[in-house]
Design a protein around this motif. Structure first.
Motif, PDB file in Angstrom:
ATOM      1  N   UNK A  77      -6.804   9.615 -13.188  1.00 29.03           N
ATOM      2  CA  UNK A  77      -7.462  10.271 -12.280  1.00 29.03           C
ATOM      3  C   UNK A  77      -7.573   9.634 -11.176  1.00 29.03           C
ATOM      4  N   UNK A  78      -8.000   8.324 -11.108  1.00 33.05           N
ATOM      5  CA  UNK A  78      -8.056   7.622 -10.017  1.00 33.05           C
ATOM      6  C   UNK A  78      -6.896   7.418  -9.029  1.00 33.05           C
ATOM      7  N   UNK A  79      -5.623   7.284  -9.697  1.00 31.16           N
ATOM      8  CA  UNK A  79      -4.624   7.034  -8.914  1.00 31.16           C
ATOM      9  C   UNK A  79      -4.122   8.237  -8.386  1.00 31.16           C
ATOM     10  N   UNK A  80      -4.490   9.382  -9.336  1.00 32.95           N
ATOM     11  CA  UNK A  80      -3.834  10.974  -8.534  1.00 32.95           C
ATOM     12  C   UNK A  80      -4.843  11.188  -7.505  1.00 32.95           C
ATOM     13  N   UNK A  81      -5.996  11.076  -7.571  1.00 37.02           N
ATOM     14  CA  UNK A  81      -6.891  11.441  -6.589  1.00 37.02           C
ATOM     15  C   UNK A  81      -6.723  10.822  -5.502  1.00 37.02           C
ATOM     16  N   UNK A  82      -6.266   9.434  -5.440  1.00 38.82           N
ATOM     17  CA  UNK A  82      -5.950   8.663  -4.232  1.00 38.82           C
ATOM     18  C   UNK A  82      -4.681   9.153  -3.446  1.00 38.82           C
ATOM     19  N   UNK A  83      -3.611   9.693  -4.287  1.00 37.69           N
ATOM     20  CA  UNK A  83      -2.717  10.341  -3.754  1.00 37.69           C
ATOM     21  C   UNK A  83      -2.935  11.630  -2.996  1.00 37.69           C
ATOM     22  N   UNK A  84      -3.597  12.305  -3.568  1.00 38.65           N
ATOM     23  CA  UNK A  84      -4.198  13.606  -2.967  1.00 38.65           C
ATOM     24  C   UNK A  84      -4.959  13.296  -1.892  1.00 38.65           C
TER      25      UNK A  84
ATOM     26  N   UNK B 240      -4.864  10.721   0.333  1.00 37.80           N
ATOM     27  CA  UNK B 240      -3.882  10.303   1.463  1.00 37.80           C
ATOM     28  C   UNK B 240      -3.122  11.342   1.981  1.00 37.80           C
ATOM     29  N   UNK B 241      -2.650  12.227   0.933  1.00 40.21           N
ATOM     30  CA  UNK B 241      -1.801  13.346   1.642  1.00 40.21           C
ATOM     31  C   UNK B 241      -2.359  14.019   2.669  1.00 40.21           C
TER      32      UNK B 241
ATOM     33  N   UNK C 262       0.856   7.157  -0.143  1.00 40.84           N
ATOM     34  CA  UNK C 262       0.753   7.589  -1.622  1.00 40.84           C
ATOM     35  C   UNK C 262       1.261   6.449  -2.776  1.00 40.84           C
ATOM     36  N   UNK C 263       2.101   5.577  -2.160  1.00 39.79           N
ATOM     37  CA  UNK C 263       2.956   4.493  -3.270  1.00 39.79           C
ATOM     38  C   UNK C 263       1.641   3.648  -3.210  1.00 39.79           C
ATOM     39  N   UNK C 264       0.838   3.229  -1.875  1.00 37.60           N
ATOM     40  CA  UNK C 264      -0.222   2.421  -2.282  1.00 37.60           C
ATOM     41  C   UNK C 264      -1.352   2.962  -2.848  1.00 37.60           C
TER      42      UNK C 264
ATOM     43  N   UNK D 209      -6.421   3.084  -6.163  1.00 39.23           N
ATOM     44  CA  UNK D 209      -7.535   3.986  -6.788  1.00 39.23           C
ATOM     45  C   UNK D 209      -7.611   3.810  -8.036  1.00 39.23           C
ATOM     46  N   UNK D 210      -6.520   3.565  -8.811  1.00 43.17           N
ATOM     47  CA  UNK D 210      -6.419   3.237 -10.116  1.00 43.17           C
ATOM     48  C   UNK D 210      -7.638   2.189 -10.432  1.00 43.17           C
TER      49      UNK D 210
END
Length: 289
Positions: free
Chosen positions: A204-211, A213-214, A263-265, A270-271
């Motif tokens: 959840x943390x990793x996915x939230x970070x990607x969204x 930053x997009x 997104x890679x970062x 955020x995980x």
């Protein structure tokens, strides 16, 4: 108070994980002499060695702890007060709108506090000086010297150059950040009943970070360009001029420079941020409640 402490520790851990890629991202966004991510990484290492990826990190490692503490603390306290005002009680599940508004407020407060530190970080990251550099020497010797130099040259308000863009970026990205984390966590926990909560927080943390930053990347590009503008010469008259000139010279894709890198970062960073936050919160909440 527990959220402020947990947020600070989570932010510090996140900086250490993601800072090298953040340096590459900033350089790609602000300088046109790189052909892509790998060329930037190779050139940075060749000219400045490993230390080039960690330029200006001493400022963020301390200030991001503060800004992350503010983000999580303001978010949780605003959400608490908002639910109390709207529903008359706090022990209910907040709606998605409640979460979005609380994240928006957290982003606004955080941007106002962190703008000077972000300015120093970006300028130090884009300052190329190493064994193979032809530069006579670095303009800034460190974060404090960078801030003092900016104040001397541009006045105190110079520390807040690009702050309006930073606020616009952070309000929207943090609103999206907390909302997507809440949504993803519901999905992952429901979909993986047999898995531990640990895995749900990571995903959840990793996915939230990607969204997040997009959403944030276009304004992040403009913010970075405004912050480094004037180091050698003044190119932009303001936010709109920076946007129009950047698009005119490099096309609309310029607004998405560094998106893949962001997104890679964002995923591992955020995980770590949310995992640390959740763990620390559980440990200290009994003592701060």
């Amino acid at each position: 108070m527990a959220d402020f402490i947990a947020g600070a520790l989570g932010g510090a851990c996140g900086v250490m994980v993601g800072y090298p890629l953040d340096t590459v991202k900033v350089r790609i966004q602000t300088q046109r002499n790189y052909k892509g991510i790998w060329h930037c990484i190779y050139t940075t290492y060749k000219v400045e060695s490993v230390s080039g990826f960690f330029k200006g990190m001493s400022m963020p490692i301390s200030t991001v702890s503060v800004s992350s503490s503010i983000v999580f603390g303001v978010y949780r306290n605003f959400l608490y007060q908002w639910c109390k005002l709207r529903y008359g009680k706090t022990n209910i599940k907040p709606s998605k709108c409640d979460i979005f508004l609380s994240g928006y407020a957290a982003g606004a407060v955080q941007a106002l506090v962190s703008s000077p530190a972000d300015m120093a970080k970006v300028r130090l990251q884009t300052q190329i000086f190493g064994p193979c550099s032809v530069a006579a020497g670095p303009k800034y010797t460190g974060p404090i010297n960078c801030l003092v130099t900016i104040v001397r040259e541009k006045g105190f308000l110079g520390l807040y150059k690009g702050c309006s863009v930073l606020i616009f970026r952070d309000c929207n990205s943090f609103a999206t950040y907390f909302l997507s984390y809440a949504v993803f966590r519901e999905w992952f926990v429901a979909a993986e009943q047999s898995s531990s909560e640990f895995l749900g927080v990571l995903l959840s943390g990793g996915s939230a970070g990607v969204v997040a930053w997009s959403i944030a990347t276009p304004m992040d590009v403009i913010k970075s360009r405004l912050q480094v503008d004037g180091v050698t010469q003044q190119k932009y008259r303001g936010v709109l001029h920076c946007i129009t000139e950047s698009v005119r010279q490099e096309g609309i894709t310029v607004l998405f420079k560094g998106l893949s890198l962001n997104c890679l970062r964002a995923f591992p960073v955020n995980m770590v941020v949310f995992l640390t936050y959740e763990i620390i919160l559980k440990q200290i909440k009994p003592f701060t409640s």
